[in-house]
Design a protein around this motif. Structure first.
Motif, PDB file in Angstrom:
ATOM      1  N   HIS A 200       0.828  -1.210   0.000  1.00  0.00           N
ATOM      2  CA  HIS A 200       0.000   0.000   0.000  1.00  0.00           C
ATOM      3  C   HIS A 200       0.864   1.263   0.000  1.00  0.00           C
ATOM      4  O   HIS A 200       1.919   1.305   0.653  1.00  0.00           O
ATOM      5  N   VAL A 214      -7.832   3.812   4.287  1.00  0.00           N
ATOM      6  CA  VAL A 214      -8.726   2.671   4.078  1.00  0.00           C
ATOM      7  C   VAL A 214      -9.782   2.714   5.171  1.00  0.00           C
ATOM      8  O   VAL A 214      -9.485   3.054   6.321  1.00  0.00           O
ATOM      9  N   HIS A 217     -12.828  -1.895   8.455  1.00  0.00           N
ATOM     10  CA  HIS A 217     -13.088  -3.246   7.915  1.00  0.00           C
ATOM     11  C   HIS A 217     -12.428  -4.298   8.794  1.00  0.00           C
ATOM     12  O   HIS A 217     -11.546  -3.985   9.599  1.00  0.00           O
ATOM     13  N   ASP A 219     -10.344  -7.893   8.009  1.00  0.00           N
ATOM     14  CA  ASP A 219      -9.763  -8.569   6.839  1.00  0.00           C
ATOM     15  C   ASP A 219     -10.476  -9.899   6.607  1.00  0.00           C
ATOM     16  O   ASP A 219     -10.704 -10.655   7.559  1.00  0.00           O
ATOM     17  N   LEU A 226       1.231  -7.400   9.046  1.00  0.00           N
ATOM     18  CA  LEU A 226       1.432  -6.087   8.424  1.00  0.00           C
ATOM     19  C   LEU A 226       2.758  -5.471   8.856  1.00  0.00           C
ATOM     20  O   LEU A 226       3.077  -5.430  10.038  1.00  0.00           O
ATOM     21  N   LEU A 235      -2.364   3.450  10.954  1.00  0.00           N
ATOM     22  CA  LEU A 235      -3.271   2.346  11.272  1.00  0.00           C
ATOM     23  C   LEU A 235      -3.941   2.569  12.631  1.00  0.00           C
ATOM     24  O   LEU A 235      -3.284   2.943  13.600  1.00  0.00           O
ATOM     25  N   HIS A 274     -10.537  -2.262  11.759  1.00  0.00           N
ATOM     26  CA  HIS A 274      -9.423  -1.325  11.717  1.00  0.00           C
ATOM     27  C   HIS A 274      -9.552  -0.448  10.480  1.00  0.00           C
ATOM     28  O   HIS A 274     -10.363  -0.724   9.603  1.00  0.00           O
ATOM     29  N   ALA A 276      -7.164   2.968   8.164  1.00  0.00           N
ATOM     30  CA  ALA A 276      -5.949   3.789   8.115  1.00  0.00           C
ATOM     31  C   ALA A 276      -6.362   5.225   7.842  1.00  0.00           C
ATOM     32  O   ALA A 276      -7.194   5.487   6.965  1.00  0.00           O
ATOM     33  N   ARG A 284       3.023   7.385   3.280  1.00  0.00           N
ATOM     34  CA  ARG A 284       3.220   6.230   4.150  1.00  0.00           C
ATOM     35  C   ARG A 284       3.079   4.952   3.329  1.00  0.00           C
ATOM     36  O   ARG A 284       2.237   4.887   2.439  1.00  0.00           O
ATOM     37  N   SER A 286       2.826   0.558   3.630  1.00  0.00           N
ATOM     38  CA  SER A 286       2.701  -0.625   4.479  1.00  0.00           C
ATOM     39  C   SER A 286       2.638  -1.832   3.556  1.00  0.00           C
ATOM     40  O   SER A 286       2.239  -1.713   2.392  1.00  0.00           O
TER      41      SER A 286
HETATM   42  C1  OGA Z   1      -5.220  -4.006   4.947  1.00  0.00           C
HETATM   43  C2  OGA Z   1      -5.073  -2.948   5.965  1.00  0.00           C
HETATM   44  C3  OGA Z   1      -3.791  -1.142   6.901  1.00  0.00           C
HETATM   45  C4  OGA Z   1      -2.554  -0.350   6.667  1.00  0.00           C
HETATM   46  O1  OGA Z   1      -4.355  -4.120   4.058  1.00  0.00           O
HETATM   47  O2  OGA Z   1      -6.209  -4.763   5.054  1.00  0.00           O
HETATM   48  O3  OGA Z   1      -5.899  -2.874   6.835  1.00  0.00           O
HETATM   49  O4  OGA Z   1      -2.087   0.284   7.623  1.00  0.00           O
HETATM   50  N1  OGA Z   1      -4.016  -2.115   5.893  1.00  0.00           N
HETATM   51  O5  OGA Z   1      -2.069  -0.308   5.534  1.00  0.00           O
END
Ligand code: OGA
Ligand code: NI
Length: 341
Positions: A200, A214, A217, A219, A226, A235, A274, A276, A284, A286
């Motif tokens: 991401h 995001v 949700h 997962d 992560l 996050l 969770h 973001a 940023r 991830s």
């Molecule tokens: C995901 C997610 C959070 C992030 O990929 O499902 O919640 O911090 N990513 O990128």
């Protein structure tokens, strides 16, 4: 329709000083004002290097029951490999939009994908402030021929990284099985047969109070590992109606119980919602490693955890049916979960 290279958030966001309408979240989803964002609390941190296996198991189970989230340190994946992977993902997203599209178009069946926002897989209209590269990454190396060849070391680094992460995910799943009294090999076969990696990229946003990187949700995975860039927060995990920031710890992975593990364990461990958030100054990255079942799997509570259970028993259903429902229902997690019972 606009071509993909022009829809990537990173391709237009630095020539605009405001947030396009389609990226503005409805007031109830905006990151400030609706929930308290706690600065006091933190998700548990678990040291996998400890020699007391029973103690590690207990800590993992407790964190998985109470938060659905924890961070692990001393997990055995080298710092160099973690840094190299984040750097490769950073370099990938820094390529020109056209190059990125080209590098993600090698498979006619589109196993490797580049997309902005949420790829329209959710049944929602509002966009998220991010670009993502996604592809399967089974330890067998299948599909690797469709991964990017730019940056030059992409396949080498990501191949090594995803093999290591597969081992780590199974180590954690084994500990969860031990804690629950399940066969330690329960997740070895098709339930973990289709791992996927997502890289991401969340560019800086002119008004983080209106957008999300995001949205909320759970997962749709068994488990998610992560990797976050150090020093950049984004996050957040929902716990008791408070958003808790998951502060990146050097050399740690964030572990997130997926909705499928919640089902398989008959609710003994829980996936947590969770999201973001964005920020206005710095981009940023991830890297998410998703343990997905093979598409032909059947998902339902393990027999050993139904027997004697006094509480919820989830339905057993084909995994592809679960996925269809998950994406159709969109982000309304609690309502969707009711229907799984
Ligand atoms: C995901 C997610 C959070 C992030 O990929 O499902 O919640 O911090 N990513 O990128
Ligand atoms: Ni997630």
């Amino acid at each position: 329709m606009e071509s993909l290279d022009k829809t990537l958030v990173s391709s237009w966001c630095n020539v605009r000083s405001n947030v396009p309408h389609s990226y503005i979240q409805p007031p109830e989803n905006r990151p400030v004002g609706n929930y308290v964002t706690s600065t006091q609390k933190a998700i548990p941190v678990i040291d996998l290097g400890s020699h007391d296996r029973d103690d590690i198991t207990k800590q993992i189970l407790k964190a998985s029951e109470e938060y659905g989230f924890f961070q692990v340190i001393n997990h055995g994946v080298s710092k160099d490999l973690m840094d190299e992977t984040l750097n490769i993902i950073k370099e990938f997203h820094a390529l020109s939009p056209k190059e990125k599209v080209e590098e993600c178009s090698k498979d006619p069946n589109k196993s490797c994908k580049l997309y902005a926002s949420h790829d329209k897989i959710y049944n929602i209209d509002v966009n998220f402030w991010k670009d993502t590269i996604l592809h399967p990454c089974p330890p067998s190396g299948k599909y690797m021929e469709y991964w990017p060849e730019k940056p030059a070391k992409y396949r080498e680094v990501v191949g090594k990284y995803t093999r290591e992460l597969n081992k780590l995910a199974h180590k954690i799943l084994k500990l969860i099985c031990e804690g629950l009294g399940l066969d330690p090999e329960y997740f070895q076969g098709s339930l973990s047969g289709a791992p996927v990696m997502l890289g991401h990229h969340y560019p800086p946003c002119p008004d983080p109070s209106l957008t999300l990187g995001v949205g909320k949700h759970k997962d749709p995975t068994i488990i998610t590992l992560l990797l976050q860039e150090e020093g950049i927060q984004g996050l957040q995990v929902l716990k008791d109606n408070e958003w808790i920031g998951v502060v990146p710890i050097p050399n740690a992975f964030v572990v997130n119980i997926g909705l499928l593990l919640q089902i398989v364990t008959n609710g003994r461990v829980v996936g947590a919602e969770h999201r973001a958030v964005t920020n206005s100054s710095i981009s940023r990255r991830s890297v998410a490693y998703f343990i997905y079942p093979s598409i032909e799997s059947v998902i339902g509570p393990a027999q050993a955890l139904i027997n004697g259970s006094t509480s919820k028993t989830y339905k057993t259903m084909p995994y592809d049916e679960f996925l269809k429902q998950y994406y159709k229902k969109g982000p309304d997690g609690p309502k969707f979960e009711q229907e799984l019972l």
